[in-house]
Scaffold this motif. Structure first.
Motif, PDB file in Angstrom:
ATOM      1  N   GLU A 113       0.829  -1.205   0.000  1.00 52.56           N
ATOM      2  CA  GLU A 113       0.000   0.000   0.000  1.00 52.56           C
ATOM      3  C   GLU A 113       0.864   1.256   0.000  1.00 52.56           C
ATOM      4  OE1 GLU A 113      -3.178   2.297   2.954  1.00 52.56           O
ATOM      5  OE2 GLU A 113      -2.762   0.164   3.255  1.00 52.56           O
ATOM      6  N   ARG A 114       1.907   1.288   0.854  1.00 51.65           N
ATOM      7  CA  ARG A 114       2.771   2.460   0.936  1.00 51.65           C
ATOM      8  C   ARG A 114       3.523   2.683  -0.374  1.00 51.65           C
ATOM      9  NH1 ARG A 114       0.097   3.697   4.112  1.00 51.65           N
ATOM     10  NH2 ARG A 114       0.304   3.791   6.371  1.00 51.65           N
ATOM     11  N   ILE A 115       4.026   1.627  -0.959  1.00 57.11           N
ATOM     12  CA  ILE A 115       4.775   1.765  -2.211  1.00 57.11           C
ATOM     13  C   ILE A 115       3.882   2.325  -3.302  1.00 57.11           C
ATOM     14  CG2 ILE A 115       5.883   0.440  -4.073  1.00 57.11           C
ATOM     15  CD1 ILE A 115       7.117  -1.323  -1.857  1.00 57.11           C
ATOM     16  N   ASN A 116       2.667   1.831  -3.391  1.00 55.36           N
ATOM     17  CA  ASN A 116       1.731   2.338  -4.396  1.00 55.36           C
ATOM     18  C   ASN A 116       1.389   3.806  -4.151  1.00 55.36           C
ATOM     19  OD1 ASN A 116       1.574  -0.063  -5.862  1.00 55.36           O
ATOM     20  ND2 ASN A 116      -0.083  -0.863  -4.592  1.00 55.36           N
ATOM     21  N   GLN A 117       1.281   4.186  -2.871  1.00 56.00           N
ATOM     22  CA  GLN A 117       0.967   5.575  -2.545  1.00 56.00           C
ATOM     23  C   GLN A 117       2.125   6.523  -2.861  1.00 56.00           C
ATOM     24  OE1 GLN A 117      -0.027   4.697   1.595  1.00 56.00           O
ATOM     25  NE2 GLN A 117      -2.077   5.546   1.297  1.00 56.00           N
ATOM     26  N   LEU A 118       3.360   6.047  -2.715  1.00 58.13           N
ATOM     27  CA  LEU A 118       4.518   6.938  -2.741  1.00 58.13           C
ATOM     28  C   LEU A 118       5.381   6.821  -3.990  1.00 58.13           C
ATOM     29  CD1 LEU A 118       5.480   6.587   1.025  1.00 58.13           C
ATOM     30  CD2 LEU A 118       4.563   8.625  -0.094  1.00 58.13           C
ATOM     31  N   LYS A 119       4.978   5.988  -4.958  1.00 54.68           N
ATOM     32  CA  LYS A 119       5.767   5.830  -6.183  1.00 54.68           C
ATOM     33  C   LYS A 119       6.070   7.159  -6.856  1.00 54.68           C
ATOM     34  CE  LYS A 119       4.699   1.120  -7.743  1.00 54.68           C
ATOM     35  NZ  LYS A 119       3.942   0.315  -8.736  1.00 54.68           N
ATOM     36  N   GLY A 120       5.146   8.080  -6.789  1.00 56.41           N
ATOM     37  CA  GLY A 120       5.328   9.373  -7.449  1.00 56.41           C
ATOM     38  C   GLY A 120       6.127  10.376  -6.645  1.00 56.41           C
ATOM     39  N   TYR A 121       6.646   9.957  -5.490  1.00 58.23           N
ATOM     40  CA  TYR A 121       7.344  10.893  -4.605  1.00 58.23           C
ATOM     41  C   TYR A 121       8.823  10.546  -4.442  1.00 58.23           C
ATOM     42  CZ  TYR A 121       2.772  12.764  -3.680  1.00 58.23           C
ATOM     43  OH  TYR A 121       1.546  13.354  -3.837  1.00 58.23           O
ATOM     44  N   GLN A 122       9.362   9.781  -5.389  1.00 59.30           N
ATOM     45  CA  GLN A 122      10.793   9.492  -5.376  1.00 59.30           C
ATOM     46  C   GLN A 122      11.575  10.778  -5.652  1.00 59.30           C
ATOM     47  OE1 GLN A 122      13.060   7.544  -8.734  1.00 59.30           O
ATOM     48  NE2 GLN A 122      12.999   5.797  -7.320  1.00 59.30           N
ATOM     49  N   VAL A 123      12.656  10.971  -4.929  1.00 52.35           N
ATOM     50  CA  VAL A 123      13.516  12.137  -5.161  1.00 52.35           C
ATOM     51  C   VAL A 123      14.459  11.808  -6.319  1.00 52.35           C
ATOM     52  CG1 VAL A 123      15.273  13.662  -4.190  1.00 52.35           C
ATOM     53  CG2 VAL A 123      13.361  12.876  -2.768  1.00 52.35           C
ATOM     54  N   THR A 124      14.330  12.555  -7.391  1.00 49.63           N
ATOM     55  CA  THR A 124      15.105  12.326  -8.610  1.00 49.63           C
ATOM     56  C   THR A 124      15.892  13.585  -8.982  1.00 49.63           C
ATOM     57  OG1 THR A 124      13.303  13.111 -10.021  1.00 49.63           O
ATOM     58  CG2 THR A 124      13.331  10.743  -9.462  1.00 49.63           C
ATOM     59  N   ALA A 125      16.805  13.419  -9.934  1.00 46.65           N
ATOM     60  CA  ALA A 125      17.603  14.559 -10.400  1.00 46.65           C
ATOM     61  C   ALA A 125      16.713  15.627 -11.018  1.00 46.65           C
ATOM     62  CB  ALA A 125      18.645  14.083 -11.405  1.00 46.65           C
ATOM     63  N   GLU A 126      15.603  15.218 -11.627  1.00 45.50           N
ATOM     64  CA  GLU A 126      14.683  16.184 -12.248  1.00 45.50           C
ATOM     65  C   GLU A 126      14.126  17.160 -11.213  1.00 45.50           C
ATOM     66  OE1 GLU A 126      15.556  13.125 -14.921  1.00 45.50           O
ATOM     67  OE2 GLU A 126      14.670  12.909 -12.910  1.00 45.50           O
ATOM     68  N   LEU A 127      13.909  16.676  -9.988  1.00 47.15           N
ATOM     69  CA  LEU A 127      13.390  17.557  -8.945  1.00 47.15           C
ATOM     70  C   LEU A 127      14.394  18.647  -8.595  1.00 47.15           C
ATOM     71  CD1 LEU A 127      11.597  15.093  -6.490  1.00 47.15           C
ATOM     72  CD2 LEU A 127      10.545  16.696  -8.103  1.00 47.15           C
ATOM     73  N   PHE A 128      15.674  18.332  -8.688  1.00 45.87           N
ATOM     74  CA  PHE A 128      16.686  19.331  -8.347  1.00 45.87           C
ATOM     75  C   PHE A 128      16.777  20.426  -9.412  1.00 45.87           C
ATOM     76  CE2 PHE A 128      17.745  16.379  -5.096  1.00 45.87           C
ATOM     77  CZ  PHE A 128      18.328  17.152  -4.098  1.00 45.87           C
ATOM     78  N   GLU A 129      16.197  20.186 -10.579  1.00 51.38           N
ATOM     79  CA  GLU A 129      16.111  21.248 -11.577  1.00 51.38           C
ATOM     80  C   GLU A 129      15.122  22.325 -11.139  1.00 51.38           C
ATOM     81  OE1 GLU A 129      15.217  19.449 -15.315  1.00 51.38           O
ATOM     82  OE2 GLU A 129      17.030  18.191 -15.318  1.00 51.38           O
ATOM     83  N   GLU A 130      14.181  21.947 -10.278  1.00 51.58           N
ATOM     84  CA  GLU A 130      13.210  22.905  -9.729  1.00 51.58           C
ATOM     85  C   GLU A 130      13.791  23.673  -8.545  1.00 51.58           C
ATOM     86  OE1 GLU A 130      10.226  23.283 -11.071  1.00 51.58           O
ATOM     87  OE2 GLU A 130      10.322  21.581 -12.454  1.00 51.58           O
ATOM     88  N   ALA A 131      14.826  23.117  -7.924  1.00 50.84           N
ATOM     89  CA  ALA A 131      15.348  23.636  -6.665  1.00 50.84           C
ATOM     90  C   ALA A 131      16.372  24.748  -6.877  1.00 50.84           C
ATOM     91  CB  ALA A 131      15.969  22.493  -5.869  1.00 50.84           C
ATOM     92  N   ASP A 132      16.823  25.321  -5.774  1.00 47.90           N
ATOM     93  CA  ASP A 132      17.892  26.311  -5.796  1.00 47.90           C
ATOM     94  C   ASP A 132      19.152  25.705  -6.416  1.00 47.90           C
ATOM     95  OD1 ASP A 132      18.847  29.025  -4.432  1.00 47.90           O
ATOM     96  OD2 ASP A 132      20.396  27.521  -4.031  1.00 47.90           O
ATOM     97  N   ASP A 133      19.977  26.532  -7.026  1.00 46.99           N
ATOM     98  CA  ASP A 133      21.183  26.044  -7.706  1.00 46.99           C
ATOM     99  C   ASP A 133      22.143  25.332  -6.753  1.00 46.99           C
ATOM    100  OD1 ASP A 133      20.268  27.020 -10.089  1.00 46.99           O
ATOM    101  OD2 ASP A 133      21.451  28.873 -10.020  1.00 46.99           O
ATOM    102  N   GLN A 134      22.111  25.679  -5.480  1.00 47.54           N
ATOM    103  CA  GLN A 134      23.006  25.076  -4.492  1.00 47.54           C
ATOM    104  C   GLN A 134      22.275  24.093  -3.580  1.00 47.54           C
ATOM    105  OE1 GLN A 134      24.791  28.650  -2.726  1.00 47.54           O
ATOM    106  NE2 GLN A 134      26.631  28.266  -3.937  1.00 47.54           N
ATOM    107  N   ALA A 135      21.122  23.618  -3.991  1.00 47.27           N
ATOM    108  CA  ALA A 135      20.313  22.736  -3.146  1.00 47.27           C
ATOM    109  C   ALA A 135      21.057  21.451  -2.810  1.00 47.27           C
ATOM    110  CB  ALA A 135      19.001  22.407  -3.843  1.00 47.27           C
ATOM    111  N   ILE A 136      20.778  20.939  -1.611  1.00 48.13           N
ATOM    112  CA  ILE A 136      21.398  19.702  -1.151  1.00 48.13           C
ATOM    113  C   ILE A 136      20.336  18.634  -0.924  1.00 48.13           C
ATOM    114  CG2 ILE A 136      23.359  20.871  -0.093  1.00 48.13           C
ATOM    115  CD1 ILE A 136      21.991  20.464   2.649  1.00 48.13           C
ATOM    116  N   PHE A 137      20.783  17.386  -0.976  1.00 52.16           N
ATOM    117  CA  PHE A 137      19.926  16.239  -0.685  1.00 52.16           C
ATOM    118  C   PHE A 137      20.244  15.718   0.711  1.00 52.16           C
ATOM    119  CE2 PHE A 137      19.601  11.562  -0.491  1.00 52.16           C
ATOM    120  CZ  PHE A 137      18.213  11.445  -0.570  1.00 52.16           C
ATOM    121  N   LEU A 138      19.191  15.392   1.470  1.00 52.48           N
ATOM    122  CA  LEU A 138      19.348  14.844   2.814  1.00 52.48           C
ATOM    123  C   LEU A 138      18.528  13.569   2.972  1.00 52.48           C
ATOM    124  CD1 LEU A 138      19.018  18.147   4.902  1.00 52.48           C
ATOM    125  CD2 LEU A 138      21.134  16.923   4.370  1.00 52.48           C
ATOM    126  N   HIS A 139      19.044  12.649   3.772  1.00 53.37           N
ATOM    127  CA  HIS A 139      18.360  11.382   4.064  1.00 53.37           C
ATOM    128  C   HIS A 139      18.890  10.888   5.404  1.00 53.37           C
ATOM    129  CE1 HIS A 139      16.701   7.395   3.776  1.00 53.37           C
ATOM    130  NE2 HIS A 139      16.365   7.514   2.502  1.00 53.37           N
TER     131      HIS A 139
END
Length: 331
Positions: A241-267
């Motif tokens: 159920e969780r995987i089906n709900q969250l498939k569209g919320y993977q953090v990808t390189a494309e998302l960083f194109e929307e972000a600030d030029d110096q944006a960082i990834f955290l986990h």
């Protein structure tokens, strides 16, 4: 300033106190790198209680205590009677009479609150189902190391917006004046009462709290994009159920194109970004996913700061223990 206090949840502290802990963490990290002794807990004995397994939290508390001059005793749930043969209250009284500080990592927030009420020594929350406050000091420390400031920055959390990390990020960001967007499907938005609490803090700090179903919109102008595993401990039966709900919320390189030029990834780790774990292989076989909450490309990118963030768990936990139990002289 914080001497003798418990560290159970973020709402127990002011913005000034949290900022002090973040800055003190950065200072202690510098002392560690320069090999300058800082044994604020000399001859103390620290108890670590773990209902939930851990890599970073256990390592961080153990090394931090050693650097501070304290000895550590570890208790897994097969080593202790708490909640089974002995109540949490009785355990707190006994442990508090023998140890100078107690860490608890487990399921119920009420258990760590009970330990804090009855132990008579500082109790530190290493994680519960509701909050992860020690993680927060490391997280915002990492952001501050990157940008030199916190107030007014834009933080995005993508994934299950109801889990302990999302809860703590939203509250801590609101207290510190950091704008935060929770990117999640509506059914996984944070609890309404917690959102109201965060908004009350945000009114004081100037932070903006947003709940967004559109992850691309959430990531616009982001300074940091943060994610966590999709399946929390204790929810393994809801995996599909969780995987089906969250498939569209993977953090990808494309998302960083929307972000600030110096944006960082955290986990906060561990992360399922490849097939080099047995769990990763299982997800591939069962659900056809080679990557889960973050793409391998992002995880290995220069802007990915998850290992700096992981190291900072130790420096920040050291600061928390020293500030609450180290008899520091703070003019």
């Amino acid at each position: 300033m914080l001497q003798g206090q418990n560290f159970l949840k973020e709402t127990d502290f002011t913005a000034e106190e949290l900022t002090y802990l973040i800055d003190f963490s950065i200072h202690l990290k510098e002392l560690k790198k320069k090999n300058i002794p800082h044994r604020y807990l000399e001859r103390q004995n620290i108890c670590l209680i773990f209902e939930k397994t851990s890599t970073r939290t256990r390592s961080a508390f153990s090394v931090a205590a050693s650097d501070l001059g304290a000895s550590v005793e570890y208790f897994g749930m097969t080593d202790i009677q708490m909640g089974n043969k002995e109540s949490v209250e009785d355990t707190a009284i006994v442990m508090g009479s023998m140890f100078d500080g107690i860490e608890f990592r487990g399921f119920k927030q009420t258990d760590v609150e009970t330990l804090g009420k009855y132990a008579g020594v500082p109790v530190w929350n290493g994680l519960t189902d509701e909050f992860h406050p020690t993680q927060m000091i490391a997280d915002f420390m990492t952001i501050k190391e990157t940008y030199g400031r916190l107030e007014g920055l834009n933080l995005v959390y993508a994934g299950d917006g109801r889990n302990n990390v999302a809860n703590s990020l939203m509250i801590t960001a609101a207290i510190l004046g950091v704008n935060i967007a929770i990117a999640a499907p509506k059914e996984l938005f944070p609890a309404e009462d917690l959102v109201k609490q965060a908004q009350a803090y945000a009114e004081e700090s100037g932070a903006v709290i947003r709940l967004e179903e559109d992850i691309q919109k959430a990531c616009q102008n982001a300074h940091a994009i943060y994610t966590d595993v999709w399946i929390s401990m204790g929810e393994e039966d809801l995996m599909e159920e969780r995987i089906n709900q969250l498939k569209g919320y993977q953090v990808t390189a494309e998302l960083f194109e929307e972000a600030d030029d110096q944006a960082i990834f955290l986990h906060c780790l561990p992360a399922y970004h490849d097939l080099k774990t047995s769990n990763g292989v299982y997800f591939k076989e069962e659900f056809g996913l080679e990557e889960m909450e973050v793409s391998d490309e992002v995880f290995r990118a220069p802007y990915a700061k998850q290992f700096q963030q992981a190291e900072n768990r130790m420096h920040s936990i050291k600061a928390i223990m020293a500030a609450t139990n180290g008899h520091l002289f703070v003019p």
